[in-house]
Enzyme design. Structure first.
Site, mmCIF file in Angstrom:
data_model
loop_
_atom_site.group_PDB
_atom_site.id
_atom_site.type_symbol
_atom_site.label_atom_id
_atom_site.label_comp_id
_atom_site.label_asym_id
_atom_site.label_seq_id
_atom_site.Cartn_x
_atom_site.Cartn_y
_atom_site.Cartn_z
ATOM 1 N N GLY A 102 -5.454 -1.975 0.160
ATOM 2 C CA GLY A 102 -5.083 -0.687 0.767
ATOM 3 C C GLY A 102 -5.648 0.485 -0.025
ATOM 4 O O GLY A 102 -6.866 0.654 -0.146
ATOM 5 N N GLY B 189 8.980 -2.841 10.966
ATOM 6 C CA GLY B 189 7.550 -2.553 11.119
ATOM 7 C C GLY B 189 6.713 -2.939 9.904
ATOM 8 O O GLY B 189 5.543 -2.592 9.817
ATOM 9 N N VAL C 221 -4.658 3.298 11.244
ATOM 10 C CA VAL C 221 -5.559 3.737 10.168
ATOM 11 C C VAL C 221 -6.489 4.847 10.665
ATOM 12 O O VAL C 221 -6.703 5.852 9.983
ATOM 13 C CB VAL C 221 -6.359 2.545 9.587
ATOM 14 N N LYS D 230 -9.281 -11.403 1.629
ATOM 15 C CA LYS D 230 -9.373 -10.403 0.550
ATOM 16 C C LYS D 230 -9.877 -11.032 -0.744
ATOM 17 O O LYS D 230 -10.735 -10.451 -1.417
ATOM 18 C CB LYS D 230 -8.011 -9.741 0.355
#
Ligand code: HSE
Length: 400
Positions: free
Chosen positions: A129, A182, A12, A200
């Site tokens: 996100g 991944g 990030v 979250k």
């Protein structure tokens, strides 16, 4: 000119650097000021990397530089991220973060410090996100009382469940494929056990219902027990299976849960597939609203972080109001929460025997030597008590 320091140069962090560099003039125009990345903090070296010349290893270099206006924390984990962020806020800097563990635990505290210091603590990328859910709650959806906020909040598990559904594969095989590509961590526990979604929904419930919801209080179930047989039944019933984080306000009490749910085709979350996330809310004036987008990934997450940088740059010296009181909210007892359950039990069991314990049920035909059925809406406590009388293979709640 506004100077930014990025803490953490992983996926990030390097995405944030890349986004600010590549879209610099556009971002500067939107912010009303030029945005310059002055430092990147990381313990590692990055020879040949564009950020090499601004790399520092000591947080105090950033803390003690009064020219740094905005700190971007994208290291992850609670410590030392929390200490760094707290100290940056105490020095009057604004902070943007994607760190859901830290926000879920210390969000209220850090917001209070920002308020005292006339700066801002913002965390758009901590949930969903690239989806602008936090800013929507704080700045757009400010009128309604919301009685529900529910969402697909974890991209990894949604990818796994979608692949199990579409390809009829077993959980373990799909997890391995997701790891190879991944999409899942080598240690996937936080995602597949629902812990990530739990933090979250704790953040969303704290913001929606304005008091601290402790993630430790949220009933959390992951997806590891979901099998290809469950999907076969779900397909037959026209349902999809999704890991939902959900918080509902019923008669003044907030009930929160993370668990796999069966969703019918009418549910707008039914077709949210792959690594995508979506969050739906229901307000007393607005009715239903839903936001959809990429819930993870380097540039999607970095886009949300940099939108926070722009927000902070626009509001230097001005604290934006965010309602999230540090006062703890005691959640409603999950045992009293009611839902319909899809249940599979071992053996061939008569409907009357099931109804003796579960109340009315609808049988679902499917696999030999087991009995599948759907209950009426019953409480979690009633389900548990009834289930003790049978050899349960699995149960999945059905979303209202
Ligand atoms: N592991 C998380 C997910 C990353 O899969 O959604 C984004 O928070």
């Amino acid at each position: 000119m506004v100077n930014v320091a990025i803490l953490g140069y992983g996926t990030v962090g390097s995405g944030v650097y890349d986004v600010i560099t590549r879209n610099n003039s556009h971002i500067g125009r939107r912010a009303g000021k030029d945005i310059n990345v002055k430092y990147v903090l990381d313990l590692r070296e990055f020879p040949g990397d564009p950020a090499e010349k601004i790399l520092v290893h000591d947080f105090d270099t950033i803390l003690n530089d009064d020219d740094v206006d905005i700190v971007v924390e994208v290291m992850g984990g609670v410590e030392p991220a929390h200490t760094f962020v707290k100290n940056a806020l105490l020095r009057g800097k604004s902070v943007c973060t994607s760190n859901k563990e830290m926000v879920a635990k210390f969000g209220a505290e850090l917001l209070e410090i920002a308020k005292e210091k006339n700066s801002n603590f913002v965390f758009e990328a901590s949930v969903g996100g690239g989806i602008p859910i936090i800013r929507s709650i704080n700045e757009s959806l400010t009128v309604d009382h919301f009685d529900e906020i529910s969402g697909i909040l974890n991209g990894t598990t949604n990818y796994i469940l979608t692949k199990m559904d579409k390809e009829g594969l077993a959980f373990d095989a799909v997890l391995k494929d997701a790891q190879d590509k991944g999409y899942a961590e080598r240690n996937p526990e936080a995602d597949i056990e629902g812990y990530d979604a739990c933090r979250k929904i704790a953040i969303l419930a704290s913001l929606c219902y304005e008091k601290q919801v402790d993630f430790e209080d949220i009933y959390t179930e992951g997806i590891t027990k979901i099998s290809s047989e469950d999907f076969a039944y779900a397909r037959k019933l026209g349902y999809s299976i999704k890991l939902l984080g959900t918080a509902r306000k019923i008669d003044g009490k907030v009930y929160a849960m993370v668990a796999p749910f069966m969703l019918d085709e009418e549910n707008p979350l039914h077709s949210v597939s792959g690594v995508f996330n979506a969050i739906k809310m229901h307000g007393d004036m607005l009715g239903n609203v839903m936001l959809y987008g990429k819930g993870a990934g380097k540039h999607a997450t970095a886009s949300a972080v940099v939108s926070d940088v722009i927000d902070c740059a626009r509001n230097l010296g001005h604290n934006k109001i965010v309602y999230w009181s540090p006062e703890k909210r005691t959640l409603g007892d999950i045992d009293t929460f009611t839902t319909k359950f899809f249940v599979r039990v071992k053996g061939v069991v008569e409907k009357t025997a099931l109804e003796e314990h579960f109340g009315g049920v609808t049988l679902v035909s499917g696999i030999e030597n087991e009995t599948a059925f759907i209950t009426e809406e019953i409480s979690e406590a009633a389900y548990k008590k009834a289930a003790e009388n049978f050899d349960v293979i699995n149960k999945i709640r059905i979303s209202k």
